[in-house]
Design a protein around this motif. Structure first.
Motif, PDB file in Angstrom:
ATOM      1  N   ILE A  26       0.828  -1.212   0.000  1.00 45.38           N
ATOM      2  CA  ILE A  26       0.000   0.000   0.000  1.00 45.38           C
ATOM      3  C   ILE A  26       0.856   1.253   0.000  1.00 45.38           C
ATOM      4  O   ILE A  26       0.606   2.193  -0.767  1.00 45.38           O
ATOM      5  N   ILE A  27       1.903   1.299   0.843  1.00 43.53           N
ATOM      6  CA  ILE A  27       2.714   2.521   0.884  1.00 43.53           C
ATOM      7  C   ILE A  27       3.512   2.701  -0.407  1.00 43.53           C
ATOM      8  O   ILE A  27       3.769   3.831  -0.827  1.00 43.53           O
ATOM      9  N   VAL A  28       3.896   1.596  -1.035  1.00 44.75           N
ATOM     10  CA  VAL A  28       4.587   1.696  -2.331  1.00 44.75           C
ATOM     11  C   VAL A  28       3.649   2.277  -3.383  1.00 44.75           C
ATOM     12  O   VAL A  28       4.035   3.172  -4.157  1.00 44.75           O
ATOM     13  N   LEU A  29       2.404   1.798  -3.417  1.00 38.03           N
ATOM     14  CA  LEU A  29       1.419   2.320  -4.367  1.00 38.03           C
ATOM     15  C   LEU A  29       1.129   3.802  -4.106  1.00 38.03           C
ATOM     16  O   LEU A  29       1.048   4.613  -5.039  1.00 38.03           O
ATOM     17  N   ILE A  30       0.976   4.161  -2.819  1.00 40.19           N
ATOM     18  CA  ILE A  30       0.749   5.558  -2.463  1.00 40.19           C
ATOM     19  C   ILE A  30       1.917   6.423  -2.932  1.00 40.19           C
ATOM     20  O   ILE A  30       1.727   7.508  -3.492  1.00 40.19           O
ATOM     21  N   GLY A  31       3.129   5.929  -2.712  1.00 42.76           N
ATOM     22  CA  GLY A  31       4.316   6.663  -3.135  1.00 42.76           C
ATOM     23  C   GLY A  31       4.420   6.798  -4.643  1.00 42.76           C
ATOM     24  O   GLY A  31       4.763   7.873  -5.161  1.00 42.76           O
ATOM     25  N   LEU A  32       4.118   5.727  -5.379  1.00 41.99           N
ATOM     26  CA  LEU A  32       4.201   5.771  -6.839  1.00 41.99           C
ATOM     27  C   LEU A  32       3.180   6.749  -7.431  1.00 41.99           C
ATOM     28  O   LEU A  32       3.502   7.520  -8.337  1.00 41.99           O
ATOM     29  N   ILE A  33       1.954   6.714  -6.901  1.00 41.25           N
ATOM     30  CA  ILE A  33       0.926   7.643  -7.382  1.00 41.25           C
ATOM     31  C   ILE A  33       1.346   9.083  -7.100  1.00 41.25           C
ATOM     32  O   ILE A  33       1.158   9.970  -7.937  1.00 41.25           O
TER      33      ILE A  33
END
Length: 416
Positions: A26-33
């Motif tokens: 989740i934090i990786v996805l949040i960071g990528l977005i």
């Protein structure tokens, strides 16, 4: 994409219950977005802030010492993508900045997650088995966390964030006050019966910060803490094993109440911790400036010169997966160079608290920290508190909790 990021952040408290994999995704996805949004807008202003630059330099440093370690691939597992946590904190700042209503949604998500964990843990404590079948071994509660005994850590580390959000948005709401009162009582008692002594120390630490430095809900917090201690007396009578681990075992392991004062040898937390710290200290003294590389303690401690045992019992030794203290781990694995920035952050937090206390004394209200900020700083103080045993500093799960309140805190300084 904004809606996706908001939804991911709101789901994070529940993801943390599932284990390390889902919150990391989740934090990786949040960071990528967030990075995609920065690229589209050509806005990299948050990355130009001093705190972002210092964090990036520190990340580059730990990657470099990993590359010079004895096991490069093992060490890079911890250091190569550690920057994702910093990007996550900036992303949280950005999400809140775009829509502050997210604070309400996140508050209720966090409240629901804490409530679910609490109900399940009490069911396990009284019934012997929780909602998904995990049993209670009469020593430590695990609740929904399965094989990982992090129930107390989860509750104690997220408690100041929950308390701060409640004060920030709902301090006048009678319904929220009543719900918060009940949850505070539950959290206090559960942390004790969970058997996690470090978590209980974190609870006491955050409670002291709240009682000494905040203005709102101070009486509420004091009354709930006192009442929960009274409840724990009866809980200890009902189930003496909780008291045995938290009180009796602690006194025995540290030798505080040993009868022969002349021969008394005080242990740091326990005999096991004592030998781990000896091993880590010896490694640090031989690698003072740059350390041995992240995640390398588990390998280097196997060398003969760094092996320490308890008397003749060679099963109790100082070679473990990590040194069980964040600062000792940083000194051992990243050296003085890697240790200093983290230690300076602790000094900065303490300085903020001292300044806040001074302004309370002089009644200069213009310089006071808000109660919301004090609780967010309390989250960081728990993270950086040096005098307790800790888990692996580079662990994925714990770092999500480490960096989560940072995004909230940075947003409070946007106007300054």
């Amino acid at each position: 994409m904004k809606i996706i990021n908001r939804s991911l952040l709101i789901s994070l408290p529940f993801a943390l219950i599932s284990g390390p994999a889902l919150p990391d995704i989740i934090i990786v996805l949040i960071g990528l977005i967030f990075l995609i949004q920065c690229f589209k807008k050509r806005d990299w202003s948050l990355f130009k802030k001093n705190y972002s630059i210092i964090f990036l330099i520190w990340n580059l440093y730990i990657i470099l010492i990993s590359l010079s370690s004895d096991n490069i691939y093992l060490s890079l597992e911890s250091s190569l993508f550690y920057f994702r946590f910093g990007i996550f904190a900036l992303a949280v700042f950005n999400i809140i900045d775009n829509d502050e209503k997210i604070l309400k949604y996140f508050f209720w998500s966090l409240f629901s997650a804490l409530l679910l964990v609490s109900i399940d843990a009490w069911l396990q404590f009284f019934n012997g088995k929780n909602l998904i079948g995990y049993t209670y071994n009469n020593q430590r509660l695990n609740g929904l966390f399965g094989e990982e005994f992090v129930l107390g850590s989860f509750l104690s580390r997220l408690f100041p964030l929950f308390f701060g959000l409640a004060i920030h948005m709902y301090y006048r709401s009678k319904i929220v006050v009543i719900c918060a009162l009940l949850l505070f009582l539950s959290i206090d008692c559960l942390i004790f019966v969970s058997g996690e002594r470090s978590a209980f120390l974190y609870l006491i630490l955050s409670t002291l910060v709240i009682l000494l430095l905040t203005r709102r809900w101070k009486i509420i917090r004091l009354s709930t803490f006192i009442f929960s201690m009274i409840i724990l007396i009866f809980v200890s009578i009902y189930n003496p094993s909780a008291k045995k681990r938290m009180v009796d075992q602690t006194l025995n392991q540290t030798n505080i109440l040993k009868d022969n004062i002349v021969d008394m040898k005080f242990n740091i937390f326990s005999v096991q911790h004592e030998v781990i710290y000896k091993s880590a200290s010896k490694i640090f003294l031989d690698n003072k400036f740059f350390g041995i590389g992240p995640k390398m303690f588990r390998e280097v401690c196997q060398q003969k010169e760094y092996q320490f045992f308890v008397d003749e019992d060679r099963s109790v030794n100082g070679c473990q997966l990590h040194p069980h203290n964040s600062y000792l781990q940083l000194l051992t694995e990243t050296g003085v160079v890697g240790f200093i920035p983290v230690f300076l952050l602790l000094i900065l937090i303490l300085k903020r608290f001292v300044n806040h206390s001074f302004f309370i004394f002089t009644k200069n209200a213009n310089h006071l920290l808000s109660d919301y900020q004090i609780n967010l700083y309390a989250c960081l103080l728990i993270t950086l508190f040096p005098f307790v045993p800790t888990g692996n500093f580079f662990s994925n799960w714990i770092n999500v909790i480490y960096f989560l309140p940072i995004g909230f805190l940075l947003h409070t300084y946007k106007k300054n």
